[in-house]
Design a protein around this motif. Structure first.
Motif, PDB file in Angstrom:
ATOM      1  N   SER A  45      37.466  35.779  41.745  1.00 43.93           N
ATOM      2  CA  SER A  45      37.344  35.017  42.618  1.00 43.93           C
ATOM      3  C   SER A  45      36.461  35.102  43.347  1.00 43.93           C
ATOM      4  CB  SER A  45      38.738  34.565  42.970  1.00 43.93           C
ATOM      5  OG  SER A  45      39.396  34.221  41.942  1.00 43.93           O
ATOM      6  N   ASP A 173      36.299  28.947  38.619  1.00 39.62           N
ATOM      7  CA  ASP A 173      37.466  29.943  38.680  1.00 39.62           C
ATOM      8  C   ASP A 173      38.438  29.242  38.041  1.00 39.62           C
ATOM      9  OD1 ASP A 173      38.850  32.038  39.357  1.00 39.62           O
ATOM     10  OD2 ASP A 173      38.485  31.609  41.722  1.00 39.62           O
ATOM     11  N   GLU A 174      38.700  30.532  36.301  1.00 40.87           N
ATOM     12  CA  GLU A 174      39.600  30.206  35.534  1.00 40.87           C
ATOM     13  C   GLU A 174      39.759  28.656  35.731  1.00 40.87           C
ATOM     14  OE1 GLU A 174      42.491  32.155  35.917  1.00 40.87           O
ATOM     15  OE2 GLU A 174      41.779  33.590  37.555  1.00 40.87           O
TER      16      GLU A 174
HETATM   17 MG   LIG Z   1      41.081  35.165  40.883  1.00 38.69          MG
END
Ligand SMILES: [Mg+2]
Ligand SMILES: Nc1ncnc2c1ncn2[C@@H]1O[C@H](COP(=O)(O)OP(=O)(O)OP(=O)(O)O)[C@@H](O)[C@H]1O
Lengths: 252, 356, 297
Positions: A45, A173-174
């Motif tokens: 991240s 991000d995910e």
């Molecule tokens: Mg992360």
């Protein structure tokens, strides 16, 4: 391989004294999907957020090195971060629509760019929602609160919202980690569509997802970039032992 | 129409290689920052203007003659019917006031007589100080233990459901205007206490002190409760885990850890009592006399300002003396606040850090 | 002594303290209601005082209080909101400037209200007003005397910290993700504040305003010599008129009325009106604040 869109050179980042990214270098090609994988806390991240300078918002962060987008180093003194972020959109792990209507969420970006004419806004909203494959589901409740939608729908609203600003790169991000399998499949399908026009960089914990959606995969470990290659290679014939261990689930 | 479809977007291409000047952002930031400075400016202005009006006291050769000419009709405050003070030493009107030369006002400041409105005005602040001290002490002795005990009950013994009721109810008291508490003291407390204690002057430092204590209770209570709840849960759990009772935990573990915070609470409560004007005006009797008896009337510093400023002549010595009293009040509360803010807070921080 | 007995005694003493405080609060409420209720009717609310204030109502005091608090809110709320935005969005926690501003706000919150009165007299009336008269009216006394404008401004300074604290608290409950979402879309900081942060703190701004109005409506000391009047036969019709206020009315009637006993019902009823006013405002604020805090969790 397509042209290089993002070129990272010796990028290091510290949170205070915590060395979170250690001299990362990588090339990210245009109009392809690049996936970042690695165990929790390895800096995925953090690295993703260096690409649109989201880390500027955090106190006590030191960054060293270069990130060039279209051959311009985004860490140069004279960079306009606001415009950079228009070019590099971001989708977050937790979907974060504003507490406004679906329409106002999508129109947020165009509006801050000074577009106020109703017909143009309508058009952008419709186009973005269609691109994010959610138009059919929300076209009858454009003026309901975005918060009343399901988690998966909210995440696609966020994607549409970011598309409405016409970015060239989309950081995710995910984006599907909080979603059910059906919603996840929809998002993956969407990514596949979007890569025709956008450069997509996605962080994921889900190895299958990386394998299914990405053209390139990069493995991070403790702030280091371990290996980056075409996804088939990473998953079938990795160069590093660490990669093989991670892929086969032996750590992380 | 640049943005018809995603593809023609390039026609209004966004570039980021050069910082763009955005007027509204620049302007908003400037405005916000300057406005934020206003709070500092106000504090400084209060300092300056309250002191400025007090300062002439210290110029010995104050032009007595000039000031008596000015004394025509510039009276301040609500005045369609000249308000009649109940207190004897204040019944003299403005107009017949003169000063005897040679009796410089600053030399009388430390005397024992407060008699600002007379042929030979005396500005002895001693009775006012003593009165304030007396009332403050009574108020604090009443409010501090009561609030602290109540806070201990709320944070240590009360069940969560009951706590949710107690806290807002006690905090309601903070929303009572002081003139309402003053009225209650004047009408009810004074008579009730008179029946109990049988004192002579109905309004006195005891009645005033209790009433001001009421005004301080929500402050001390809330801040103490905060300090108690701020003690890390691990402390409490460890103590209870070792078999200590809730009471033992409260008194040997939580209370000691919260002491600096409780001090800060009491100090801020003290500040509130010290500066309280309306309750003092309404419930203390307003007689400036030197006495140690809690059942005698007193006149506090702030009540003196409140009662006399409306009658006074702009720029007069009396006016300056009242501002001098104001300056002292201001310095004192400022110091109390600084003490609570810097000294006690640092103590709290150090305390938790060393035990981490 | 037996440990259990000790525990019970201590719990009892602390519990009694709570009960005592609640008892006092209830007494104040009950006595005010009992004393004021019989007199409280439409005539009382809508009439001017009559017969040397021994009869009639409190209409001008209600209007005076309302107008004063409105002017006060108009002055205090924008400044309070902006200062809160600065503290929450622009100031870095460690900066000396931010710390100084924070300390200044706390100082304003604890300065005795009578000092604000002195300041209003020395600054607004004695300095600003006098100079305005000198420049605009050739020295004729117009602004250099107590009036509703200066009283409201004085009160605005007093209530500024109330607004700042409420609004800052509300701003801080807005999740970081919301700001990031906006910034990631290429919004500037100000655009983010304007279209995400401020709309999200509306309830906090409202709470702050209500608390400030409630506080301002009840305070008397700051207006004692900056604008409040004992009796006026007309409502204020310009900003440089004096005004009647509920709190000041209670103070005057209970301490300086020529016939205190005859006016007792009026005093109680006025107190009841003031208490109901501040009380209901506070209740609304408490509910709003409770909602904000819940959102923060
Ligand atoms: Mg992360
Ligand atoms: N705001 C922050 N302040 C300080 N340290 C941080 C911050 N954000 C992340 N870190 C630290 O930086 C390191 C990398 O964190 P990062 O969030 O980038 O990991 P990640 O790979 O995304 O993990 P996950 O898969 O759990 O999301 C971690 O050690 C983390 O504790």
């Amino acid at each position: 391989m397509n042209e290089i869109k993002v070129k990272v050179k010796d990028l290091s980042l510290w949170y205070g004294t915590n060395h979170a990214l250690k001299s990362i270098s990588m090339d990210i090609p245009e109009k392809m999907v690049t996936a970042f994988i690695g165990p929790s806390g390895c800096g995925k991240s953090t690295f993703l957020r260096t690409l649109n300078r989201m880390n500027d918002l955090i106190d006590n962060v030191t960054i060293d090195g270069e990130v060039c987008i279209d051959n311009i180093n985004i860490y140069d003194k004279d960079i306009d971060v606001v415009n950079l972020r228009k070019k590099v959109g971001m989708i977050f792990q937790k979907s974060n629509p504003f507490a406004k209507s679906v329409y106002d969420n999508i129109a947020f970006g165009p509006r801050i760019n000074g577009i106020s004419q109703k017909s143009i806004l309508d058009e952008i909203v419709e186009r973005s929602l269609k691109q994010a494959a959610i138009w059919d589901e929300v076209k009858d409740r454009l003026f309901n609160s975005a918060l009343s939608l399901s988690g998966g729908q909210q995440q696609r609203i966020c994607i549409a919202r970011s598309l409405a600003v016409n970015p060239e790169i989309i950081l995710m991000d995910e984006p599907a980690s909080a979603l059910d399998p059906i919603s996840t499949a929809k998002i993956e399908e969407l990514i596949h569509e979007l890569k025709k026009e956008y450069t997509i960089i996605i962080v994921t914990h889900n190895m299958q997802q990386a394998a299914r959606t990405s053209d390139l995969t990069a493995l991070f470990y403790m702030g280091d970039l371990i290996e980056m290659n075409r996804t088939e290679v990473i998953f079938s014939n990795p160069a590093k032992k660490q990669t093989e261990d991670y892929i086969s689930g032996r750590f992380g | 129409m640049a943005r018809g479809t995603g593809k023609v977007a390039k026609s209004d291409i966004v570039t980021f290689n050069k910082k763009k000047f955005r007027f509204s952002d620049w302007f908003a930031e400037k405005v916000i920052k300057s406005v934020a400075f206003l709070s500092i400016a106000i504090v400084i202005l209060i300092f300056v203007f309250v002191f400025r009006e007090a300062f002439p006291i210290f110029r010995m050769d104050k032009k007595v003659a000039a000031s008596s000419e000015l004394m025509v009709q510039e009276s301040y405050g609500g005045s369609d019917s000249g308000s009649t003070e109940k207190v004897a030493d204040n019944q003299v009107g403005n107009s017949n006031k003169t000063q005897t030369p040679g009796d410089s006002p600053s030399s009388t400041l430390l005397s024992k007589t407060w008699m600002p409105v007379s042929d030979n005005p005396r500005y002895g602040m001693l009775p006012l100080f003593l009165g304030t001290l007396k009332v403050t002490l009574i108020a604090l002795l009443f409010a501090a233990p009561l609030s602290i005990l109540a806070a201990i009950y709320t944070s240590m013994f009360a069940k969560p459901r009951i706590r949710e009721v107690i806290k807002p109810v006690i905090e309601l008291l903070a929303g009572f205007p002081s003139v309402v508490i003053g009225f209650f003291a004047l009408m009810v407390l004074a008579s009730v206490f008179q029946n109990i204690f049988g004192y002579a002057s109905r309004l006195n430092s005891f009645v005033g002190g209790i009433a001001m204590g009421l005004a301080a209770i929500p402050i001390i209570y809330t801040l103490t409760e905060d300090a108690l709840t701020a003690v890390p849960k691990t402390f409490t759990e460890a103590s209870l885990g070792l078999g200590a009772s809730r009471r033992q935990t409260a008194f040997y573990v939580v209370l000691p850890a919260a002491v600096p915070g409780i001090f800060a609470a009491v100090v801020l409560g003290l500040g509130r009592i010290f500066g309280e004007t309306m309750i003092a005006l309404m419930a203390t009797g307003n007689a400036a006399m030197i006495s140690m008896n809690p059942f005698d009337s007193v006149r506090t510093l702030s009540a003196t300002i409140g009662a006399e400023m409306a009658e006074v002549v702009f720029g007069d010595t009396h006016y300056n003396v009242l501002f001098l009293i104001g300056s002292l009040l201001f310095i004192f509360t400022f110091a109390l606040n600084a003490l609570a803010e810097f000294y006690f807070k640092n103590m709290v921080i150090r305390k938790y850090q060393s035990k981490k | 002594m037996n440990r259990n007995l000790k525990d019970t005694i201590v719990e009892g003493i602390t519990g009694v303290s709570v009960l005592l405080i609640i008892f006092i609060i209830v007494s104040i409420l009950a006595i005010t209601i009992v004393g004021g209720w019989p007199k409280l009717n439409w005539t009382f609310l809508s009439e001017f005082p009559k017969d040397g204030m021994t009869k009639g109502g409190i209409f001008p005091a209600i209007i005076g209080t309302a107008v004063m608090t409105i002017i006060m809110a108009v002055a205090a709320v924008p400044f309070g909101v902006i200062t809160a935005v600065y503290l929450a969005e622009y100031a870095s926690e460690k900066s000396v400037v931010a710390k100084t501003i924070r300390f200044a706000v706390k100082t304003l919150a604890v300065v005795p209200s009578i000092i604000f009165g002195l300041f209003g007299l020395g600054f607004f009336i004695g300095f600003i007003g006098k100079n305005m008269d000198g420049l605009l009216n050739g020295g004729v006394l117009k602004w250099g005397q107590p009036n509703i404008l200066w009283a409201s401004f004085t009160m605005a300074l007093l209530t500024l910290p109330v607004v700042i604290v409420s609004v800052e608290e509300a701003i801080r409950t807005i999740p970081r993700e919301m700001r990031e979402a906006s910034l990631a879309l290429g919004a500037t900081k100000w655009q983010t504040i304007k279209s995400v942060v401020l709309p999200g703190s509306i309830s906090g701004i409202l709470t702050g305003t209500i608390l400030a109005v409630s506080r301002g409506a009840g305070e008397v000391a700051p207006i004692l010599f900056t604008g409040a009047a004992y009796f006026l036969s007309t409502l204020p019709h310009s900003l440089n008129d004096q005004f009647m206020s509920l709190g000041y009315h209670i103070y005057i009637m209970s301490t300086q009325s020529s016939d205190v006993d005859a006016t007792l019902p009026i005093q109680f009823a006025t107190t009841l009106v003031l208490l109901l006013l501040t009380f209901s405002l506070n209740a609304v604020a408490v509910v709003l604040r409770y909602r904000i805090r819940k959102r923060a969790k």
